[in-house]
Design a protein around this motif. Structure first.
Motif, PDB file in Angstrom:
ATOM      1  N   ARG A  59     -54.904  26.561 129.227  1.00 35.01           N
ATOM      2  CA  ARG A  59     -54.166  25.412 128.689  1.00 35.01           C
ATOM      3  C   ARG A  59     -54.621  25.039 127.277  1.00 35.01           C
ATOM      4  O   ARG A  59     -55.818  25.019 126.977  1.00 35.01           O
ATOM      5  CB  ARG A  59     -54.308  24.227 129.643  1.00 35.01           C
ATOM      6  CG  ARG A  59     -53.714  24.527 131.004  1.00 35.01           C
ATOM      7  CD  ARG A  59     -53.702  23.337 131.926  1.00 35.01           C
ATOM      8  NE  ARG A  59     -55.002  23.059 132.487  1.00 35.01           N
ATOM      9  CZ  ARG A  59     -55.197  22.235 133.525  1.00 35.01           C
ATOM     10  NH1 ARG A  59     -54.177  21.607 134.069  1.00 35.01           N
ATOM     11  NH2 ARG A  59     -56.403  22.038 134.002  1.00 35.01           N
ATOM     12  N   HIS A  60     -53.636  24.737 126.422  1.00 25.95           N
ATOM     13  CA  HIS A  60     -53.902  24.307 125.051  1.00 25.95           C
ATOM     14  C   HIS A  60     -52.942  23.183 124.674  1.00 25.95           C
ATOM     15  O   HIS A  60     -51.792  23.165 125.116  1.00 25.95           O
ATOM     16  CB  HIS A  60     -53.698  25.461 124.056  1.00 25.95           C
ATOM     17  CG  HIS A  60     -54.732  26.528 124.129  1.00 25.95           C
ATOM     18  ND1 HIS A  60     -54.698  27.533 125.077  1.00 25.95           N
ATOM     19  CD2 HIS A  60     -55.840  26.755 123.371  1.00 25.95           C
ATOM     20  CE1 HIS A  60     -55.738  28.335 124.892  1.00 25.95           C
ATOM     21  NE2 HIS A  60     -56.441  27.886 123.867  1.00 25.95           N
ATOM     22  N   HIS A  61     -53.438  22.280 123.845  1.00 27.46           N
ATOM     23  CA  HIS A  61     -52.562  21.303 123.210  1.00 27.46           C
ATOM     24  C   HIS A  61     -51.961  21.937 121.960  1.00 27.46           C
ATOM     25  O   HIS A  61     -52.654  22.598 121.184  1.00 27.46           O
ATOM     26  CB  HIS A  61     -53.344  20.048 122.814  1.00 27.46           C
ATOM     27  CG  HIS A  61     -53.804  19.235 123.984  1.00 27.46           C
ATOM     28  ND1 HIS A  61     -52.937  18.609 124.847  1.00 27.46           N
ATOM     29  CD2 HIS A  61     -55.059  18.953 124.424  1.00 27.46           C
ATOM     30  CE1 HIS A  61     -53.626  17.968 125.773  1.00 27.46           C
ATOM     31  NE2 HIS A  61     -54.911  18.163 125.549  1.00 27.46           N
ATOM     32  N   GLU A  71     -55.208  24.995 114.596  1.00 25.13           N
ATOM     33  CA  GLU A  71     -55.327  25.843 115.773  1.00 25.13           C
ATOM     34  C   GLU A  71     -55.018  25.043 117.036  1.00 25.13           C
ATOM     35  O   GLU A  71     -55.298  23.841 117.105  1.00 25.13           O
ATOM     36  CB  GLU A  71     -56.753  26.401 115.874  1.00 25.13           C
ATOM     37  CG  GLU A  71     -57.124  27.367 114.772  1.00 25.13           C
ATOM     38  CD  GLU A  71     -56.328  28.660 114.851  1.00 25.13           C
ATOM     39  OE1 GLU A  71     -56.045  29.117 115.971  1.00 25.13           O
ATOM     40  OE2 GLU A  71     -55.965  29.193 113.782  1.00 25.13           O
ATOM     41  N   PRO A  72     -54.438  25.687 118.056  1.00 20.40           N
ATOM     42  CA  PRO A  72     -54.267  25.005 119.345  1.00 20.40           C
ATOM     43  C   PRO A  72     -55.620  24.582 119.897  1.00 20.40           C
ATOM     44  O   PRO A  72     -56.627  25.277 119.704  1.00 20.40           O
ATOM     45  CB  PRO A  72     -53.622  26.082 120.237  1.00 20.40           C
ATOM     46  CG  PRO A  72     -53.034  27.075 119.291  1.00 20.40           C
ATOM     47  CD  PRO A  72     -53.917  27.060 118.086  1.00 20.40           C
ATOM     48  N   LEU A  73     -55.636  23.438 120.570  1.00 20.97           N
ATOM     49  CA  LEU A  73     -56.883  22.904 121.111  1.00 20.97           C
ATOM     50  C   LEU A  73     -56.904  23.127 122.621  1.00 20.97           C
ATOM     51  O   LEU A  73     -56.093  22.564 123.358  1.00 20.97           O
ATOM     52  CB  LEU A  73     -56.994  21.408 120.796  1.00 20.97           C
ATOM     53  CG  LEU A  73     -58.263  20.700 121.277  1.00 20.97           C
ATOM     54  CD1 LEU A  73     -59.491  21.299 120.586  1.00 20.97           C
ATOM     55  CD2 LEU A  73     -58.176  19.206 121.006  1.00 20.97           C
ATOM     56  N   GLY A  74     -57.820  23.976 123.065  1.00 16.87           N
ATOM     57  CA  GLY A  74     -57.919  24.265 124.486  1.00 16.87           C
ATOM     58  C   GLY A  74     -58.519  23.110 125.266  1.00 16.87           C
ATOM     59  O   GLY A  74     -59.290  22.301 124.734  1.00 16.87           O
ATOM     60  N   TYR A  75     -58.140  23.006 126.535  1.00 21.51           N
ATOM     61  CA  TYR A  75     -58.713  21.974 127.404  1.00 21.51           C
ATOM     62  C   TYR A  75     -58.741  22.481 128.835  1.00 21.51           C
ATOM     63  O   TYR A  75     -57.918  23.286 129.255  1.00 21.51           O
ATOM     64  CB  TYR A  75     -57.936  20.663 127.305  1.00 21.51           C
ATOM     65  CG  TYR A  75     -56.523  20.707 127.852  1.00 21.51           C
ATOM     66  CD1 TYR A  75     -56.219  20.230 129.124  1.00 21.51           C
ATOM     67  CD2 TYR A  75     -55.476  21.226 127.070  1.00 21.51           C
ATOM     68  CE1 TYR A  75     -54.918  20.268 129.612  1.00 21.51           C
ATOM     69  CE2 TYR A  75     -54.177  21.262 127.560  1.00 21.51           C
ATOM     70  CZ  TYR A  75     -53.906  20.780 128.822  1.00 21.51           C
ATOM     71  OH  TYR A  75     -52.622  20.827 129.309  1.00 21.51           O
TER      72      TYR A  75
END
Length: 378
Positions: free
Chosen positions: A123-125, A133-137
């Motif tokens: 999952r990424h924002h 860059e997309p922010l993973g969470y």
């Protein structure tokens, strides 16, 4: 007046720790053989099903219940719904299925939960600008307040601090859970659908105080501590139950065991303290139905953390000789969307030899301070 509802078949896969025996299996791979086993147990044709309802927390979108129903050979006219209330998902799917039958909207519902933690989405924002860059969470927010949205382990550690529950006490509960599961392996295997060479829950093992005390500590809150032994492992599994109306009972094979759906409830507690949620919700269930802890022959209480189970059992006055007699999630693992449905499967099979009219209770809490509970009658 609502129509009567009965649970007439209940099966599950074994529970496998994440990246274990089921690491390559999708949610369909996990759930399809369980659905097929449930239908085979009562001789129902896939076309007999009015609705499929499955809990799932980590799939990452879409409607996996529909995908699973089609892969299991159910006709395309059978609708399917996926529900996400995190840990409560599987039990809430059963609750919705029972409500559909009680309201006259269905006669036969397949309901339960499935989780492939090993194959969960990454999952990424989405970035706010093209050059970001997309922010993973790892997990979504469970409350709208950053200062009141602790990780589950931190919340459990706070509970341990507030209630003075030591690691020794948590280890003892975990040891007991594993010991009961080991003693019950033959009957646990009877409710499981063998899959990928696994016939029974993979995480169950002899656990001593020495071994438990050597497991790493994963959270602390002032004096409260949580270790690996007192934490249910992330896991993969599926669990499915068949719910039917009174009119469908006559179509069941002779000897089919039917448990009456007596009552159910969902509710909430402090949003930042999920381990507490079970207590007020189950208390309301008792009050509404004139019940107390002593009325139950068997109790399936979720063990996401040993400290949670200890406090919930104490606050509700649950007789410990009735609680998790086949072991709990500490001895199995915690496949989030399936865990609540596994409690129902366990209750159904634990009550196989119970006297007529005996009651079973299943209860689970979830992130965000939610809880769900069900009462069944033999």
């Amino acid at each position: 007046m609502s129509a009567a509802v009965y649970l007439v078949a209940a099966r599950r896969t074994p529970v496998a720790p994440v990246k274990g025996a089921f690491k390559a299996l999708s949610v369909s791979d996990l759930a399809v053989p369980v659905i097929q086993a449930v239908l085979s147990d009562v001789g129902f044709n896939p076309a007999d099903i009015d609705q499929v309802m499955l809990g799932n927390a980590l799939y990452g979108g879409g409607n996996p219940a529909r995908l699973i129903a089609l892969a299991a050979g159910l006709p395309e006219f059978v609708p399917a719904l996926t529900l996400d209330t995190q840990c409560c998902s599987g039990l809430d799917a059963l609750r919705l299925g029972a409500q559909a039958i009680a309201s006259g909207q269905a006669d036969v519902v397949l309901a339960g939960g499935v989780e492939s933690t090993s194959r969960r989405a990454i999952r990424h924002h989405r970035p706010l600008s093209p050059d970001s860059e997309p922010l993973g969470y790892e997990r979504p927010a469970f409350t709208p307040w950053p200062d009141r949205d602790p990780d589950m382990a931190d919340s459990a550690a706070r509970l341990a601090h507030e209630q003075g529950i030591t690691l020794l006490q948590q280890n003892a509960w975990a040891m007991d859970s594993h010991a009961k599961a080991l003693a019950a392996q033959s009957r646990l295997a009877g409710e499981c659908v063998e899959l990928a060479g696994l016939a029974v829950d993979a995480a169950t093992r002899p656990l001593t105080q020495r071994l438990a005390s050597r497991t790493p500590k994963i959270a602390h809150w002032q004096s409260g501590e949580i270790n690996v032994a007192g934490t249910a492992l992330q896991a993969d599994a599926a669990a499915v139950c068949l719910l039917v109306s009174q009119s469908m009972l006559t179509r069941l094979p002779a000897g089919t065991r039917a448990m009456r759906w007596v009552a159910d409830i969902s509710g909430g507690g402090p949003a930042d303290s999920p381990p507490w949620a079970i207590v007020p919700v189950v208390q309301r269930l008792f009050e509404r139905n004139g019940l107390s802890a002593d009325h139950f022959h068997r109790i399936e209480l979720m063990e996401a953390y040993a400290v949670q189970a200890i406090v919930n059992a104490h606050q509700l006055g649950l007789p410990l000789n009735k609680v998790n007699q086949g072991g709990g999630a500490l001895a199995r693992g915690h496949p989030i969307g399936a865990s609540g449905a596994i409690l129902a499967v366990r209750a159904y099979h634990e009550m196989a030899l119970a006297p007529k009219g005996s009651l079973a209770l299943a209860a689970i809490a979830a992130a965000g301070g939610l809880a769900s509970s069900v009462v069944l009658e033999a």
